[in-house]
Design a protein around this motif. Sequence first.
Motif, PDB file in Angstrom:
ATOM      1  N   ASN A  55       0.896  -1.154   0.110  1.00  0.00           N
ATOM      2  CA  ASN A  55      -0.027   0.230   0.180  1.00  0.00           C
ATOM      3  C   ASN A  55       1.014   1.213  -0.106  1.00  0.00           C
ATOM      4  OD1 ASN A  55      -2.362  -1.520   0.050  1.00  0.00           O
ATOM      5  ND2 ASN A  55      -2.360  -1.450   2.357  1.00  0.00           N
ATOM      6  N   ASP A  56       1.961   1.179   0.658  1.00  0.00           N
ATOM      7  CA  ASP A  56       2.922   2.453   0.709  1.00  0.00           C
ATOM      8  C   ASP A  56       3.946   2.203  -0.387  1.00  0.00           C
ATOM      9  OD1 ASP A  56       3.915   0.192   1.866  1.00  0.00           O
ATOM     10  OD2 ASP A  56       4.831   1.411   3.736  1.00  0.00           O
ATOM     11  N   ARG A  57       3.801   1.674  -1.353  1.00  0.00           N
ATOM     12  CA  ARG A  57       4.783   1.650  -2.548  1.00  0.00           C
ATOM     13  C   ARG A  57       5.801   0.834  -2.185  1.00  0.00           C
ATOM     14  NH1 ARG A  57       2.673   2.138  -7.249  1.00  0.00           N
ATOM     15  NH2 ARG A  57       3.197   3.903  -8.250  1.00  0.00           N
ATOM     16  N   THR A  58       5.872   0.039  -1.310  1.00  0.00           N
ATOM     17  CA  THR A  58       7.275  -0.834  -0.743  1.00  0.00           C
ATOM     18  C   THR A  58       6.714  -2.316  -1.667  1.00  0.00           C
ATOM     19  OG1 THR A  58       6.117  -1.730   1.119  1.00  0.00           O
ATOM     20  CG2 THR A  58       7.580   0.093   1.180  1.00  0.00           C
ATOM     21  N   SER A  59       7.738  -2.666  -2.136  1.00  0.00           N
ATOM     22  CA  SER A  59       7.648  -4.244  -2.855  1.00  0.00           C
ATOM     23  C   SER A  59       8.083  -5.344  -1.713  1.00  0.00           C
ATOM     24  CB  SER A  59       8.135  -4.256  -4.051  1.00  0.00           C
ATOM     25  OG  SER A  59       9.620  -4.129  -3.950  1.00  0.00           O
ATOM     26  N   ARG A  60       7.495  -6.478  -1.936  1.00  0.00           N
ATOM     27  CA  ARG A  60       7.622  -7.450  -1.179  1.00  0.00           C
ATOM     28  C   ARG A  60       7.586  -8.850  -1.980  1.00  0.00           C
ATOM     29  NH1 ARG A  60       3.441  -9.401   3.267  1.00  0.00           N
ATOM     30  NH2 ARG A  60       1.972 -10.456   1.761  1.00  0.00           N
ATOM     31  N   THR A  61       8.501  -9.873  -1.649  1.00  0.00           N
ATOM     32  CA  THR A  61       8.336 -11.113  -2.754  1.00  0.00           C
ATOM     33  C   THR A  61       7.493 -12.178  -1.739  1.00  0.00           C
ATOM     34  OG1 THR A  61      10.655 -11.815  -1.814  1.00  0.00           O
ATOM     35  CG2 THR A  61      10.513 -10.487  -3.931  1.00  0.00           C
ATOM     36  N   ILE A  62       6.712 -12.954  -2.513  1.00  0.00           N
ATOM     37  CA  ILE A  62       6.086 -13.835  -1.958  1.00  0.00           C
ATOM     38  C   ILE A  62       6.297 -15.240  -2.366  1.00  0.00           C
ATOM     39  CG2 ILE A  62       3.740 -14.839  -1.313  1.00  0.00           C
ATOM     40  CD1 ILE A  62       2.566 -11.920  -1.286  1.00  0.00           C
ATOM     41  N   SER A  63       6.499 -16.298  -2.058  1.00  0.00           N
ATOM     42  CA  SER A  63       7.005 -17.562  -2.661  1.00  0.00           C
ATOM     43  C   SER A  63       5.799 -18.802  -2.425  1.00  0.00           C
ATOM     44  CB  SER A  63       8.105 -18.232  -2.290  1.00  0.00           C
ATOM     45  OG  SER A  63       8.105 -18.514  -0.868  1.00  0.00           O
ATOM     46  N   TYR A  64       5.243 -19.323  -3.233  1.00  0.00           N
ATOM     47  CA  TYR A  64       4.497 -20.458  -3.345  1.00  0.00           C
ATOM     48  C   TYR A  64       5.031 -21.704  -3.752  1.00  0.00           C
ATOM     49  CZ  TYR A  64       1.036 -16.780  -1.889  1.00  0.00           C
ATOM     50  OH  TYR A  64       0.457 -15.689  -1.165  1.00  0.00           O
ATOM     51  N   SER A  65       4.312 -22.896  -3.556  1.00  0.00           N
ATOM     52  CA  SER A  65       4.876 -23.964  -3.966  1.00  0.00           C
ATOM     53  C   SER A  65       3.652 -24.444  -5.072  1.00  0.00           C
ATOM     54  CB  SER A  65       4.706 -25.211  -3.177  1.00  0.00           C
ATOM     55  OG  SER A  65       3.636 -25.548  -2.593  1.00  0.00           O
ATOM     56  N   TYR A  66       4.258 -25.324  -6.131  1.00  0.00           N
ATOM     57  CA  TYR A  66       3.413 -25.671  -7.246  1.00  0.00           C
ATOM     58  C   TYR A  66       2.233 -26.497  -6.646  1.00  0.00           C
ATOM     59  CZ  TYR A  66       7.351 -24.109  -9.795  1.00  0.00           C
ATOM     60  OH  TYR A  66       8.268 -23.163 -10.399  1.00  0.00           O
ATOM     61  N   SER A  67       2.468 -26.964  -5.342  1.00  0.00           N
ATOM     62  CA  SER A  67       1.189 -27.839  -5.042  1.00  0.00           C
ATOM     63  C   SER A  67       0.332 -27.055  -4.410  1.00  0.00           C
ATOM     64  CB  SER A  67       1.866 -28.953  -3.853  1.00  0.00           C
ATOM     65  OG  SER A  67       2.430 -28.195  -2.688  1.00  0.00           O
ATOM     66  N   ASP A  68       0.535 -25.841  -4.238  1.00  0.00           N
ATOM     67  CA  ASP A  68      -0.395 -24.732  -3.866  1.00  0.00           C
ATOM     68  C   ASP A  68      -1.551 -24.564  -4.908  1.00  0.00           C
ATOM     69  OD1 ASP A  68       0.550 -24.304  -1.258  1.00  0.00           O
ATOM     70  OD2 ASP A  68       1.893 -22.820  -1.788  1.00  0.00           O
ATOM     71  N   ILE A  69      -1.012 -24.465  -6.107  1.00  0.00           N
ATOM     72  CA  ILE A  69      -1.884 -24.456  -7.354  1.00  0.00           C
ATOM     73  C   ILE A  69      -2.575 -25.712  -7.544  1.00  0.00           C
ATOM     74  CG2 ILE A  69      -1.872 -24.317  -9.713  1.00  0.00           C
ATOM     75  CD1 ILE A  69       0.522 -22.367  -9.472  1.00  0.00           C
ATOM     76  N   LEU A  70      -2.062 -26.755  -7.320  1.00  0.00           N
ATOM     77  CA  LEU A  70      -2.578 -28.105  -7.521  1.00  0.00           C
ATOM     78  C   LEU A  70      -3.764 -28.206  -6.600  1.00  0.00           C
ATOM     79  CD1 LEU A  70      -2.598 -30.784  -8.714  1.00  0.00           C
ATOM     80  CD2 LEU A  70      -1.078 -31.394  -7.304  1.00  0.00           C
ATOM     81  N   THR A  71      -3.709 -27.782  -5.259  1.00  0.00           N
ATOM     82  CA  THR A  71      -4.787 -27.906  -4.252  1.00  0.00           C
ATOM     83  C   THR A  71      -5.769 -26.691  -4.375  1.00  0.00           C
ATOM     84  OG1 THR A  71      -3.241 -26.857  -2.596  1.00  0.00           O
ATOM     85  CG2 THR A  71      -3.339 -29.240  -2.920  1.00  0.00           C
ATOM     86  N   GLN A  72      -5.373 -25.586  -5.281  1.00  0.00           N
ATOM     87  CA  GLN A  72      -6.392 -24.590  -5.443  1.00  0.00           C
ATOM     88  C   GLN A  72      -6.233 -23.660  -4.242  1.00  0.00           C
ATOM     89  OE1 GLN A  72     -10.040 -25.927  -6.554  1.00  0.00           O
ATOM     90  NE2 GLN A  72      -9.413 -26.440  -8.709  1.00  0.00           N
TER      91      GLN A  72
END
Length: 85
Positions: A55-72
């Motif tokens: 919200n304050d123009r700062t960026s952050r990185t988020i990581s997810y695994s491919y199984s997160d997509i598989l399990t929706q």
Amino acid sequence: MKGKEILSAIKKDIDEHVGEKVLLKANSGRRKVMVREGILEKTYPNIFVIRVEGNDRTSRTISYSYSDILTQTVQLVFKNNNVAI
């Protein structure tokens, strides 16, 4: 072995969109859903990384695994051609 084939197919689909804008919908539990827009930064053998603006123009990185997509748990919609994974 079927599970590994599915996960590698998901990784291959995501690899084609590195560097593109993406709409991220992530289930955070207890009826909380995070919806953010970001850029698919990089893919690794077991995870992928998305950079989102705060919200304050700062960026952050988020990581997810491919199984997160598989399990929706995570859904990705790519902005350039409206492809949903």
